[in-house]
Write a protein that holds these residues in place. Structure first.
Motif, PDB file in Angstrom:
ATOM      1  N   LEU A   1      -0.735   4.598   2.597  1.00 15.99           N
ATOM      2  CA  LEU A   1      -0.098   3.536   3.370  1.00 15.99           C
ATOM      3  C   LEU A   1       0.506   2.511   2.424  1.00 15.99           C
ATOM      4  O   LEU A   1      -0.148   2.085   1.466  1.00 15.99           O
ATOM      5  N   GLN A   2       1.747   2.095   2.683  1.00 11.77           N
ATOM      6  CA  GLN A   2       2.435   1.096   1.857  1.00 11.77           C
ATOM      7  C   GLN A   2       3.207   0.162   2.788  1.00 11.77           C
ATOM      8  O   GLN A   2       4.356   0.426   3.132  1.00 11.77           O
ATOM      9  N   GLY A   3       2.576  -0.865   3.231  1.00 12.53           N
ATOM     10  CA  GLY A   3       3.217  -1.818   4.137  1.00 12.53           C
ATOM     11  C   GLY A   3       3.510  -1.172   5.480  1.00 12.53           C
ATOM     12  O   GLY A   3       2.604  -0.698   6.168  1.00 12.53           O
ATOM     13  N   ASP A   4       4.774  -1.165   5.870  1.00  9.82           N
ATOM     14  CA  ASP A   4       5.146  -0.579   7.160  1.00  9.82           C
ATOM     15  C   ASP A   4       5.571   0.876   7.027  1.00  9.82           C
ATOM     16  O   ASP A   4       6.164   1.441   7.929  1.00  9.82           O
ATOM     17  N   ARG A   5       5.247   1.490   5.894  1.00 14.49           N
ATOM     18  CA  ARG A   5       5.570   2.906   5.661  1.00 14.49           C
ATOM     19  C   ARG A   5       4.302   3.644   5.256  1.00 14.49           C
ATOM     20  O   ARG A   5       3.397   3.084   4.662  1.00 14.49           O
ATOM     21  N   ALA A   6       4.298   4.917   5.598  1.00 14.47           N
ATOM     22  CA  ALA A   6       3.189   5.781   5.199  1.00 14.47           C
ATOM     23  C   ALA A   6       3.771   7.091   4.688  1.00 14.47           C
ATOM     24  O   ALA A   6       4.732   7.614   5.260  1.00 14.47           O
ATOM     25  N   THR A   7       3.201   7.581   3.603  1.00 12.17           N
ATOM     26  CA  THR A   7       3.615   8.871   3.059  1.00 12.17           C
ATOM     27  C   THR A   7       2.450   9.830   3.230  1.00 12.17           C
ATOM     28  O   THR A   7       1.341   9.556   2.772  1.00 12.17           O
ATOM     29  N   VAL A   8       2.723  10.935   3.893  1.00 10.54           N
ATOM     30  CA  VAL A   8       1.691  11.937   4.147  1.00 10.54           C
ATOM     31  C   VAL A   8       2.084  13.205   3.408  1.00 10.54           C
ATOM     32  O   VAL A   8       3.199  13.704   3.563  1.00 10.54           O
ATOM     33  N   THR A   9       1.166  13.706   2.595  1.00  5.93           N
ATOM     34  CA  THR A   9       1.378  14.948   1.855  1.00  5.93           C
ATOM     35  C   THR A   9       0.627  16.049   2.584  1.00  5.93           C
ATOM     36  O   THR A   9      -0.588  15.948   2.803  1.00  5.93           O
TER      37      THR A   9
END
Length: 165
Positions: free
Chosen positions: A109-117
Motif C-alpha cells: 500500500l502506498q497512499g491511495d494506490r496499492a500494488t499487488v503482485t
C-alpha cells in the motif's frame, strides 16, 4: 431489343442445339438441370436452412449475453450510487481480499494506490478477486501487467483506492 451480338449468339447456339442428336440434348439438359439444382440449393435453400437451424442457439446465446450485460449495468449503477469508502477502510478491505489468495499474492500500500503482485493465480480466482476488490474496497485497476503460464496468471496489478468513480 437485344443487341445484335446477343441475337447472333442466340442464333448460333440454337443452330448448334438443333444439330445435336436427341441423346446428346437429353444429357446436356440433364447436366443443366443438375447444375441449376445445385446452384439453387447452395445459393438459396442451404443458407436459409442453416439460419433456421442455428437461430435458436444464437438467440439463447445472445439472451445470456444480454442478461450478463444487464447484471453488469445494475452492478455499475449500484457501485455508482454507493457511498464512498474511506482510505483506511479501502486498504483494510483490499488487504483482506488479498490475504484470501494466500502466498499467491503480495500487497504493497502506498497512499491511495496499492500494488499487488500475483503468482500462479487461476483465471477464476483473478476474476473473483478483482470483483471483490471493486465492490468492497471500491478500488479500480489502473495498471495491469499479467502473463499467463501453466500455473496461471503472474504479474502486477496497480489499484487506485478511494471511491472508484
Amino acid at each position: 431489343m437485344l443487341p445484335a451480338t446477343w441475337v447472333a449468339l442466340h442464333h448460333t447456339l440454337t443452330t448448334r442445339w438443333l444439330a445435336l442428336a436427341p441423346r446428346e440434348r437429353t444429357w446436356i439438359a440433364a447436366a443443366c438441370i443438375a447444375v441449376g439444382a445445385f446452384l439453387l440449393w447452395s445459393l438459396a435453400i442451404q443458407p436459409a436452412w442453416r439460419t433456421t437451424r442455428d437461430a435458436p442457439a444464437q438467440i439463447d446465446r445472445l439472451g445470456a449475453q444480454l442478461q450478463t450485460m444487464q447484471r453488469l449495468a445494475a452492478e455499475a449503477a449500484e457501485l455508482r450510487n454507493a457511498p464512498p469508502v474511506s482510505a483506511p477502510q479501502a486498504g483494510a478491505a483490499l488487504q483482506a481480499a488479498t490475504q484470501r489468495l494466500g502466498s499467491r499474492a503480495q500487497i504493497v500500500l502506498q497512499g491511495d494506490r496499492a500494488t499487488v503482485t500475483l503468482k500462479g493465480l487461476s483465471g477464476d480466482d483473478l476474476l473473483n478477486w478483482l470483483a471483490e476488490v471493486r465492490s468492497t474496497a471500491r478500488a479500480r485497476a489502473t495498471d495491469v501487467q499479467l502473463a499467463r503460464d501453466a500455473q496461471g496468471y503472474t504479474g502486477t496489478v496497480v489499484l487506485s483506492l478511494g471511491s472508484g468513480r
